[in-house]
Write an enzyme that holds these catalytic residues in place. Structure first.
Site, short mmCIF file in Angstrom:
data_model
loop_
_atom_site.label_atom_id
_atom_site.label_comp_id
_atom_site.label_asym_id
_atom_site.label_seq_id
_atom_site.Cartn_x
_atom_site.Cartn_y
_atom_site.Cartn_z
N LYS A 287 -4.81 -2.91 10.08
CA LYS A 287 -3.56 -2.11 10.32
C LYS A 287 -4.00 -0.87 11.29
O LYS A 287 -3.20 -0.74 12.32
CB LYS A 287 -3.22 -1.38 9.10
CG LYS A 287 -2.55 -2.29 8.14
CD LYS A 287 -1.97 -1.76 6.82
CE LYS A 287 -1.57 -2.76 5.82
NZ LYS A 287 -1.07 -1.98 4.48
N SER B 105 3.40 -2.09 0.59
CA SER B 105 2.78 -1.11 1.44
C SER B 105 3.84 -0.56 2.42
O SER B 105 3.23 0.53 3.03
CB SER B 105 1.66 -1.86 2.78
OG SER B 105 2.17 -2.92 3.19
#
EC number: 3.4.21.53
Length: 823
Positions: A751, A708
């Protein structure tokens, strides 16, 4: 007077009354049969002409008909029902042929039953129609001519003699025919009356009796009656043969039984006293709701116990087995609650969040309510520790109003723990599944299989393989425990497994379960959980009340952010308990405690110095520093990717920060992409040959991995190579490909909240992650702007500004290199 004697006396009165009636009285005139007459429907009996017979009255309408006909002295049509179960018959439900008779007397019997004595003095009739059914059946009928003249030939005498001989043989072999039957038959006058009496009273099938009624000649009726009687006589002989063989077997069994009784008496004299225990077991077995097969096995094992000397070690083994067999809840089910609103209220009260799990349970309850019966699902709740997977099982059992049993599988490495041991072994016992059912006392409990990922294999077998049958809805209806040695139905048990790591669960076992992820809680959810559950629980555990202590929202958040780093709330509960204990300690010492709310600044005095610190956004003053977003087991975090350049030959790439293989590959992909597309950013080719690149991710002691950070590394490299600043308060997450495509990543919810806590205002995501943003409540997205991209070019256009950083090294190319190129 005893009930059986009363019945006997009533039966004798009926026979005496029948004997007094003049059966040879004249037949009913045909003019009385014309017009409408009451129709009396008969069940399981057909009455023939010229017979006196009692009829039991069961229906209210029939009772009203009998009383009315008796009072008005009118004839009734006696017709038999084709199906005895029909309560309100019509013309199609009755046999076409019947007889006409009169109600002689109505007899009120003990117990509230009523009998009507009927004399069929009228002819045989054909039922034409039913004209009324209220309050009872009324219809019309046409007389059927019948030849009741008894022939005087020798042939007919032989027929009658044969008929009576067969009847006498049947009377001797059939207990259903009492002495009253032969006495009444002997006292009757007229062969026709006798034949009709036998046809009416002999226990033949209704269809056979109706075939006899259809014969218009008494001779034909007698011949066919002899055929039926001979058939019954043959059946009676076969029964006698079977009974003789059975009696011989019973005599042998009785002999064995008497010997066993003598043996038990001898044992009792010796002081064993085991008979009462066995009788107690047998009495308990009669109360169980088990199937016929299980009852036979139980009786067989109990008989085996009777033959064992109580002083023998085998006696206790067998006795324990029978006790376990009785302790199982055979066909005993806890009534379930199908109130979906009440179940939803219970789940919401016990747990905050966990919407997916709650929806799945309510869906199961809704289907169960509509269908009424279904196989219980096998659910597997997986997620990090402390998120409430185990306690959720208790809430599910409470919502469904089922019994709850928790079965810990952590460290189990023996297959016999699941399936049990053979009962012949010393110290044998049932497996944990059977034990859990005995503990629950119900065949449909909720069983929590806690820590199913911690099952371990050893030389004693693989318990995870034994769980395959337990957790398969197609197989667990016949679960076989080695100790019980009888198939037990587990299809109504609701199994809920919990696990932290799905990777350690064997694939076949994982395939049998419906996986539901229980993700970690965000800070906002932890605050609500603390306020609703943890603080009241801790106050009660430490003897405090709301008057002693209050925690503000800021104080709770301060504890979460600075003293815990976890996905669940287990550590948070410990810290809250520590605050409560410190308060209780101060109260016990008699110190003056402020009754106001505890603020964030008051927490260090209870918990000591801050243990953890979250990264905050550090600005965009440096080229090559980009903020990324990462998911960890304890929630979301922001991640800084730093790139620095140094002079050197060979374009060396250095990676530091305890990076995993996937993250290293992302860095190499990012560099290769910029080399291949350097014209997009006006980066000379010579730069890559004369400058070394160093990529570092801070907090080097913490392992980091995953794809990511791909677009974060591209942006960091591009910023360092061009000296352009990165947009202020911008963070990003996404995987890259060698072609420059941006791929979606997971953990978006965690996140996003980490970015919001760090002060980020704009976030770059893959377009395919927009669906994850749509599932997050609006309150958590407030103040954030999202940029959805599909290509790295879009990322660089958004992230890089036109402002050049002055404190970054200027990328110069050596003069010798330039001259060589010019030449």
């Amino acid at each position: 007077m005893p009930e059986d004697k009363k019945k006997k006396k009533i039966k004798g009165d009926e026979v005496a009354l029948i004997a007094k009636i003049d059966i040879d009285q004249a037949s009913m005139p045909l003019e009385e049969i014309e017009g409408e007459m009451p129709v009396l429907p008969l069940r399981n009996m057909i009455i023939f002409p010229e017979i006196v017979m009692p009829v039991a009255i069961g229906r209210r309408s029939t009772l009203e008909l009998v009383k009315s006909a008796y009072k008005r002295k009118v004839p009734v049509i006696l017709a038999t029902q084709k199906d005895a179960m029909v309560e309100e018959p019509d013309l199609n439900d009755l046999y076409p042929l019947g007889v006409v008779g009169r109600i002689v007397r109505i007899l009120e019997l003990p117990g509230g039953t009523t009998n009507a004595l009927i004399h069929t003095c009228g002819p045989k009739v054909k039922l034409d129609s039913i004209t009324s059914s209220d309050p009872y059946l009324v219809g019309t009928a046409t007389p059927v001519e019948e030849n009741n003249v008894t022939p005087r030939s020798n042939e007919f005498k032989a027929i009658m003699s044969t008929c009576f001989d067969v009847m006498k043989k049947l009377h001797d072999s059939m207990e259903e025919l009492g002495n009253d039957f032969l006495m009444a038959l002997r006292d009757m006058e007229g062969d026709a009356v006798r034949i009709n009496f036998i046809c009416s009273n002999f226990p033949l099938e209704i269809t056979s009796k109706y075939e006899l009624l259809k014969h218009d000649s008494i001779k034909d009726r007698a011949i066919h009656l002899i055929g039926y009687l001979n058939e019954q006589l043959e059946i009676a002989r076969l029964k006698q043969n079977i009974q003789m063989r059975t009696r011989e077997e019973l005599d042998k069994q009785q002999r064995e039984y008497f010997l066993q009784q003598q043996l038990k008496n001898i044992q009792d004299e010796l002081g064993n006293g085991a008979e009462s225990e066995i009788d107690n077991l047998r009495a308990q077995g009669k109360k169980k709701q088990w199937s016929k097969e299980v009852a036979e096995i139980f009786e067989k094992e109990l008989t085996k116990l009777e033959r064992i000397n109580p002083q023998s070690p085998d006696y206790n083994v067998q006795y324990s087995y029978l006790q376990n067999l009785l302790a199982l809840p055979w066909n005993v089910y806890t009534p379930q609650s199908f109130n979906i609103k009440s179940a939803e209220k219970t789940l919401n009260h016990d747990h905050y969040g966990l919407e997916k799990v709650k929806e799945r349970i309510l869906e199961h309850l809704a289907v169960l309510k509509l269908k009424g019966d279904m196989k219980s699902p096998i659910l597997c709740l997986y997620g990090p520790p402390g998120v409430g997977k185990t306690s959720l099982g208790r809430s599910i059992a409470s919502a469904l109003k089922r019994k709850y049993v928790r079965m810990s599988l952590g460290g189990v490495h023996d297959e016999a723990e699941i399936r049990g041991h053979r009962k012949t072994y010393i110290g044998a016992m049932p497996g944990r599944i059977i034990k859990s059912l005995i503990k629950a006392g119900s065949s449909n409990p909720v069983i929590i299989l806690d820590e199913i990922d911690k099952l371990g294999a050893s030389h004693q077998g693989d318990p995870s393989s034994a769980m395959l049958e337990v957790l398969d809805p197609e197989q667990n209806a016949t679960f076989h425990d080695n100790y019980i040695d009888i198939d037990y139905d587990l299809s109504n048990v609701m199994f809920i497994a919990t696990a932290n790591n799905l990777g350690s669960i064997p694939a076949p076992l994982l395939d049998r379960m419906e996986l539901i992820e229980v993700s970690g809680y965000i800070t906002e959810e932890k605050i609500e959980i603390a306020k609703r559950h943890l603080i009241p629980k801790a106050m009660e555990a430490n003897g405090l009340t709301k008057d002693n202590i209050k925690l503000s929202k800021g104080a709770i958040e301060f504890i979460i952010e600075n003293y815990t780093r976890e996905s669940g709330v287990r550590e948070l509960e410990k810290k809250i308990n520590k605050v409560m204990r410190r308060t209780a300690y101060n109260i016990a010492l008699g110190k003056d405690i402020a009754t106001g709310e505890l603020k964030a600044e008051d927490i260090p005095s209870c918990l000591g110095p801050v243990e953890y610190s979250r990264d905050k956004y550090q600005g965009n003053e440096y080229a090559g520093v980009v903020t990324g977003l990462a998911w960890t087991a304890v929630g979301g975090e922001i991640l800084f990717v730093e790139t620095s350049l140094s002079r050197g030959k060979g374009s060396r790439l250095t990676l530091t920060g305890n990076l995993g293989d996937v993250m290293k590959e992302s860095a190499m992909l990012a560099l290769e992409y910029l080399k291949a597309h350097n014209d997009l950013l006006n980066i000379p080719d010579e730069v890559f040959e004369n400058w070394n690149i160093h990529i570092h991710v801070p907090e080097g002691a913490i392992p980091k991995d995953g794809p990511s950070a791909g677009i974060t590394m591209v942006t960091s490299l591009a910023s360092a190579l061009t000296r352009r600043k990165v947009k202020n308060r911008l963070a990003m997450t996404g995987e890259i490909t060698l072609r420059g495509k941006v791929l979606p990543v997971g953990g978006i919810k965690e996140k996003i909240l980490a970015a919001k806590r760090a002060g980020i205002e704009e976030i770059v995501l893959c377009k395919e992650n927009k669906k994850d943003i749509d599932n997050i409540p609006e309150i958590y997205l407030k103040g954030l702007t999202f940029h959805y991209v599909s290509d790295i070019r879009e990322v660089l256009d958004i992230a890089l500004t036109d402002e050049v950083v002055t404190n970054a090294p200027k990328l110069t190319i050596p003069e010798t290199k330039k001259e060589t190129d010019n030449n």
